[in-house]
Design a protein around this motif. Structure first.
Motif, PDB file in Angstrom:
ATOM      1  N   ALA A  39       0.843  -1.193   0.000  1.00  0.00           N
ATOM      2  CA  ALA A  39       0.000   0.000   0.000  1.00  0.00           C
ATOM      3  C   ALA A  39       0.878   1.243   0.000  1.00  0.00           C
ATOM      4  CB  ALA A  39      -0.919  -0.002   1.223  1.00  0.00           C
ATOM      5  N   GLU A  40       0.268   2.387  -0.307  1.00  0.00           N
ATOM      6  CA  GLU A  40       1.034   3.635  -0.351  1.00  0.00           C
ATOM      7  C   GLU A  40       1.518   4.057   1.029  1.00  0.00           C
ATOM      8  OE1 GLU A  40      -0.692   6.844  -2.628  1.00  0.00           O
ATOM      9  OE2 GLU A  40      -1.812   5.421  -3.856  1.00  0.00           O
ATOM     10  N   VAL A  41       0.725   3.740   2.059  1.00  0.00           N
ATOM     11  CA  VAL A  41       1.095   4.074   3.436  1.00  0.00           C
ATOM     12  C   VAL A  41       0.764   2.881   4.330  1.00  0.00           C
ATOM     13  CG1 VAL A  41       0.758   5.655   5.376  1.00  0.00           C
ATOM     14  CG2 VAL A  41       0.559   6.520   3.035  1.00  0.00           C
ATOM     15  N   VAL A  42       1.741   2.429   5.109  1.00  0.00           N
ATOM     16  CA  VAL A  42       1.501   1.362   6.085  1.00  0.00           C
ATOM     17  C   VAL A  42       2.225   1.707   7.383  1.00  0.00           C
ATOM     18  CG1 VAL A  42       1.275  -0.435   4.313  1.00  0.00           C
ATOM     19  CG2 VAL A  42       3.502  -0.059   5.421  1.00  0.00           C
ATOM     20  N   VAL A  43       1.804   1.052   8.450  1.00  0.00           N
ATOM     21  CA  VAL A  43       2.445   1.221   9.760  1.00  0.00           C
ATOM     22  C   VAL A  43       2.823  -0.154  10.297  1.00  0.00           C
ATOM     23  CG1 VAL A  43       2.074   1.883  12.180  1.00  0.00           C
ATOM     24  CG2 VAL A  43       1.291   3.381  10.336  1.00  0.00           C
TER      25      VAL A  43
END
Length: 254
Positions: A39-43
């Motif tokens: 994904a474009e942003v993950v944590v």
């Protein structure tokens, strides 16, 4: 028989609840890389386990920010690949190839609200809608040049142009952040005015260079992928430096 059924239902309910609050686990570097790339942003919570400080808060925050995927990694051999040496919550984003960390033993306060703010401030994507929250992450990025898409929410171009330029953005990773500014709301009128624009002039595309505090507008016309690509390349090649800046008195022409 009825008692047995009730007990079974209670047990299954507890199991389901535990499953609901559990974060997916990343067992090795390959799994971590696949998750980051998904994904474009993950944590990722690089934590020793579910009893670690920050785990419950991370779970709670993940439920409140559906747009960001969250996982847990307890394998310290994997941590080293991301320069993590102690319990850390790290956000990874593709738009500027950035890793933003909260090192837990350095955090004086840690709660779900704080982590939600951490997620939303740093949720910079290939094209990010500008608002008071995203502005913090955008201007904190090491990428100081923004390709700006000025559009009015509710128009037919709003989503179409967002998708078109969002698909172009990966070509300029590390060089531009692509930002969409909704000209239909009063709070963005200052941003439009900085480029000599009003809501009725939209859609338009501009470039803002934070290092030089200079700005340019793509000449009026079709906002095609090729025209925007050429506009970005012209900036990178230094061909816009001598072009008259965008402003209230005159529109920029290449």
């Amino acid at each position: 028989m009825l008692v047995t059924l009730i007990v079974c239902l209670l047990v299954s309910s507890v199991i389901a609840t535990d499953k609901d609050i559990a974060l997916p686990r990343l067992a090795d570097t390959e799994a971590a890389e696949a998750f980051i790339d998904s994904a474009e942003v993950v944590v990722i919570g690089f934590l020793e386990g579910e009893e670690s400080r920050g785990y419950k808060e991370l779970v709670a925050a993940s439920k409140r920010v559906d747009s960001v995927r969250v996982a847990l990694c307890t394998e310290k051999e994997v941590w080293a690949n991301y320069s993590v040496s102690s319990d850390t919550i790290a956000l990874f984003r593709k738009a500027d190839n950035h890793q933003e960390n909260i090192v837990l033993d350095q955090a004086k306060k840690l709660d779900a609200d704080g982590l939600v703010n951490f997620f939303t401030i740093n949720e910079i994507r290939y094209i990010t809608e500008y608002n008071q929250v995203s502005a913090v992450g955008l201007f904190n990025s090491e990428v100081k040049t923004h390709l700006l898409l000025f559009t009015n929410r509710g128009t037919k171009e709003y989503t179409e142009l967002r998708d078109r330029l969002g698909a172009l953005a990966p070509e300029f990773t590390g060089k531009f952040l692509f930002v969409q500014i909704n000209g239909a709301i009063k709070s963005n009128s200052r941003s439009l005015g900085y480029f000599g624009l009003k809501s009725k002039d939209l859609p338009r595309v501009g470039i803002y260079d934070g290092d030089s505090d200079m700005k340019w507008l793509l000449p009026e016309g079709e906002i095609s992928t090729e025209r925007v690509r050429e506009f970005c390349q012209s900036f990178l090649q230094g061909e816009l430096k001598e072009v008259k800046q965008a402003g209230a008195e005159a529109k920029t022409e290449l």
